[in-house]
Scaffold this motif. Structure first.
Motif, short mmCIF file in Angstrom:
data_model
loop_
_atom_site.label_atom_id
_atom_site.label_comp_id
_atom_site.label_asym_id
_atom_site.label_seq_id
_atom_site.Cartn_x
_atom_site.Cartn_y
_atom_site.Cartn_z
N LEU A 1 3.85 12.26 -11.98
CA LEU A 1 3.80 11.27 -10.91
C LEU A 1 2.66 10.57 -10.81
O LEU A 1 2.23 9.34 -11.17
N GLN A 2 1.50 11.41 -10.75
CA GLN A 2 0.25 10.90 -10.70
C GLN A 2 -0.51 10.29 -11.89
O GLN A 2 -0.83 9.05 -11.92
N TYR A 3 -0.03 11.13 -13.09
CA TYR A 3 -0.16 10.28 -14.51
C TYR A 3 0.33 8.78 -14.37
O TYR A 3 -0.41 7.99 -14.82
N ASN A 4 1.62 8.78 -14.19
CA ASN A 4 2.26 7.49 -14.36
C ASN A 4 1.74 6.36 -13.50
O ASN A 4 1.50 5.19 -13.93
N ILE A 5 1.35 6.76 -12.31
CA ILE A 5 0.86 5.75 -11.10
C ILE A 5 -0.43 5.35 -11.62
O ILE A 5 -0.81 4.24 -11.60
N LEU A 6 -1.14 6.13 -12.10
CA LEU A 6 -2.64 5.78 -12.54
C LEU A 6 -2.50 4.75 -13.91
O LEU A 6 -3.39 3.91 -13.85
N LYS A 7 -1.75 5.25 -14.62
CA LYS A 7 -1.73 4.52 -16.12
C LYS A 7 -1.25 3.11 -15.74
O LYS A 7 -1.51 2.19 -16.47
N ASN A 8 -0.43 2.93 -14.83
CA ASN A 8 0.29 1.76 -14.71
C ASN A 8 -0.26 0.67 -13.52
O ASN A 8 -0.13 -0.41 -13.21
N THR A 9 -1.16 1.40 -12.90
CA THR A 9 -1.42 0.74 -11.45
C THR A 9 -3.19 0.41 -11.64
O THR A 9 -3.50 -0.31 -10.61
N HIS A 10 -3.78 1.28 -12.41
CA HIS A 10 -5.16 1.11 -12.29
C HIS A 10 -6.01 -0.17 -12.62
O HIS A 10 -5.48 -0.80 -13.61
N LYS A 11 -6.38 -0.58 -11.75
CA LYS A 11 -7.15 -2.05 -11.95
C LYS A 11 -5.95 -3.31 -11.67
O LYS A 11 -6.21 -4.26 -12.04
N SER A 12 -4.90 -3.00 -11.42
CA SER A 12 -3.74 -3.92 -11.43
C SER A 12 -3.35 -4.34 -10.09
O SER A 12 -2.52 -5.10 -9.88
N THR A 13 -3.60 -3.34 -9.15
CA THR A 13 -3.16 -3.60 -8.00
C THR A 13 -4.10 -3.67 -6.74
O THR A 13 -5.36 -3.33 -6.87
N VAL A 14 -3.89 -4.30 -5.65
CA VAL A 14 -4.67 -4.45 -4.38
C VAL A 14 -5.17 -3.27 -3.84
O VAL A 14 -6.12 -2.97 -3.63
N HIS A 15 -3.93 -2.52 -3.71
CA HIS A 15 -4.22 -1.34 -2.92
C HIS A 15 -3.66 -0.23 -3.96
O HIS A 15 -2.69 -0.31 -4.42
N GLN A 16 -4.80 0.74 -4.21
CA GLN A 16 -4.25 1.89 -5.32
C GLN A 16 -3.43 2.86 -4.69
O GLN A 16 -3.72 3.26 -3.41
N PRO A 17 -2.35 3.07 -5.04
CA PRO A 17 -1.27 3.98 -4.50
C PRO A 17 -1.88 5.25 -4.57
O PRO A 17 -2.58 6.05 -5.35
N GLU A 18 -1.39 6.29 -3.50
CA GLU A 18 -1.58 7.47 -3.59
C GLU A 18 -0.42 8.42 -3.69
O GLU A 18 0.69 7.95 -3.57
N VAL A 19 -0.66 9.80 -4.09
CA VAL A 19 0.08 10.61 -4.45
C VAL A 19 0.07 11.78 -3.71
O VAL A 19 -1.07 12.30 -3.44
N ARG A 20 0.95 12.22 -2.78
CA ARG A 20 0.83 13.27 -2.21
C ARG A 20 2.21 14.27 -2.18
O ARG A 20 3.21 13.72 -2.19
N GLU A 21 2.20 15.23 -1.72
CA GLU A 21 3.11 16.24 -1.94
C GLU A 21 3.67 16.11 -0.51
O GLU A 21 3.24 15.99 0.65
N HIS B 1 1.01 -1.09 0.06
CA HIS B 1 0.08 -0.12 0.15
C HIS B 1 0.98 1.26 -0.01
O HIS B 1 1.58 1.53 1.08
N VAL B 2 0.98 1.96 -1.30
CA VAL B 2 2.01 2.94 -1.38
C VAL B 2 1.70 4.24 -1.42
O VAL B 2 0.59 4.59 -1.99
N THR B 3 2.26 5.13 -0.92
CA THR B 3 2.16 6.58 -0.79
C THR B 3 3.50 7.08 -1.71
O THR B 3 4.39 7.00 -1.11
N ALA B 4 3.02 7.70 -2.82
CA ALA B 4 4.25 8.39 -3.72
C ALA B 4 4.20 9.88 -3.32
O ALA B 4 3.38 10.51 -3.40
N THR B 5 5.50 10.44 -3.00
CA THR B 5 5.49 11.79 -2.65
C THR B 5 6.63 12.50 -3.64
O THR B 5 7.71 11.76 -3.71
#
Ligand SMILES: C[S@@+](CC[C@H](N)C(=O)[O-])C[C@H]1O[C@@H](n2cnc3c(N)ncnc32)[C@H](O)[C@@H]1O
Length: 275
Positions: free
Chosen positions: A160-180, A147-151
């Motif tokens: 960062l958000q774009y890449n994470i959404l593109k590559n993890t959407h519906k592919s991961t158990v825990h959807q990663p978060e992006v935060r400052e 369960h990842v938080t990318a900052t």
């Protein structure tokens, strides 16, 4: 130097003997990694292949409007293609920002995570990445079940958000978060110790020539609680990198997990010294 050319010197894993065919190659330009477009970095075979046809890159209806996350301040983009955790990964990059390019430490740590995720107990673990840049490590950690938080800094978050959404959407158990997360700034306010516990802190190539090394260290310390493991991979270039390492070792119990002699990337595992 071609990041994908085959290597004659295998990486040296220190805790155990693990053979990895591929390894991180040193970069032509020491300041910023060289981009390579439309190439798959196969960590299994060490070979490169043009694999564009295998990616459903454009017009995927399953990804919710990723374009809206595009930052407006980069005038050009390129793409890099990777394969980890059984999945093809596309990273959108821009050479206009250090934070929009995959650095060699990220590739090294992704290899390591993939090969050691079970013993690290990554499944369902909580992980925060600091200085996530274009997000490759966070994506791989997420694909491995964490369960990842990318900052990162605010101006990097769109890509960062774009890449994470593109590559993890519906592919991961825990959807990663992006935060400052700006190193050393408002840490207790934004990441209070009473509310956030991380099993892992992930950091790749966050140490180089910049003025925020003390703040980086403060951030690493703040995010640590008893049991937290910090995985830090870095290409060592400058004397200041080694000075940071010496300071780091005074504060953290530090184990060198792996090193890649040709690229001078080292991977460390660390826990905070509590006494
Ligand atoms: C060399 S890049 C590494 C990116 C990524 N971790 C990788 O290895 O591909 C350094 C990253 O640290 C981030 N960074 C630099 N200074 C920072 C600060 N003061 N606070 C937060 N992030 C910072 C940059 O935006 C960038 O994403």
């Amino acid at each position: 130097m071609d990041m994908c050319s085959s290597s004659t010197t295998p990486p040296v894993f220190l805790e155990e003997t693990v053979k990895i065919e591929d390894q991180v190659k040193s970069q032509e330009n020491e300041s910023i990694p060289k981009l390579q477009e439309n190439v798959v970095h196969s960590h299994v075979t060490g070979e490169c292949q043009d694999n564009r046809k295998d990616f459903n890159d454009e017009g995927s209806s399953s990804v919710p409007s990723p374009q809206k996350f595009l930052p407006i301040n980069y005038s050009s983009y390129t793409k890099e293609y990777y394969s980890y955790a059984g999945k093809n990964i596309i990273i959108q990059e821009s050479i206009e920002s250090y934070g929009a390019v995959v650095w060699p430490g990220a590739v090294a740590l992704c290899q390591y995570l993939e090969q050691h995720s079970e013993e690290l107990k990554f499944q369902d673990a909580t992980a925060i990445e600091i200085g996530a840049g274009p997000g490759l490590v966070s994506i791989v950690a997420s694909l491995l079940g964490a369960h990842v938080t990318a900052t990162d800094l605010p101006d990097v978050l769109g890509n960062l958000q774009y890449n994470i959404l593109k590559n993890t959407h519906k592919s991961t158990v825990h959807q990663p978060e992006v935060r400052e997360l700006v190193w050393g700034e408002d840490l207790e306010l934004n990441f209070p110790k009473s509310s956030y516990y991380y099993d892992f802190i992930l950091a790749t190539d966050v140490v180089y020539h910049h003025y925020f090394l003390d703040k980086l260290l403060t951030t690493m310390i703040h995010l640590c609680q008893p049991g937290t493991v910090l995985l830090w991979a870095n290409k060592f270039r400058f004397s200041t990198d080694y000075e940071f390492l010496e300071k780091f070792k005074q504060i953290f119990n530090t184990t060198l997990l792996a090193e890649f002699p040709e690229s001078t990337v080292k991977i460390f595992k660390a826990t905070l010294k509590w006494d």
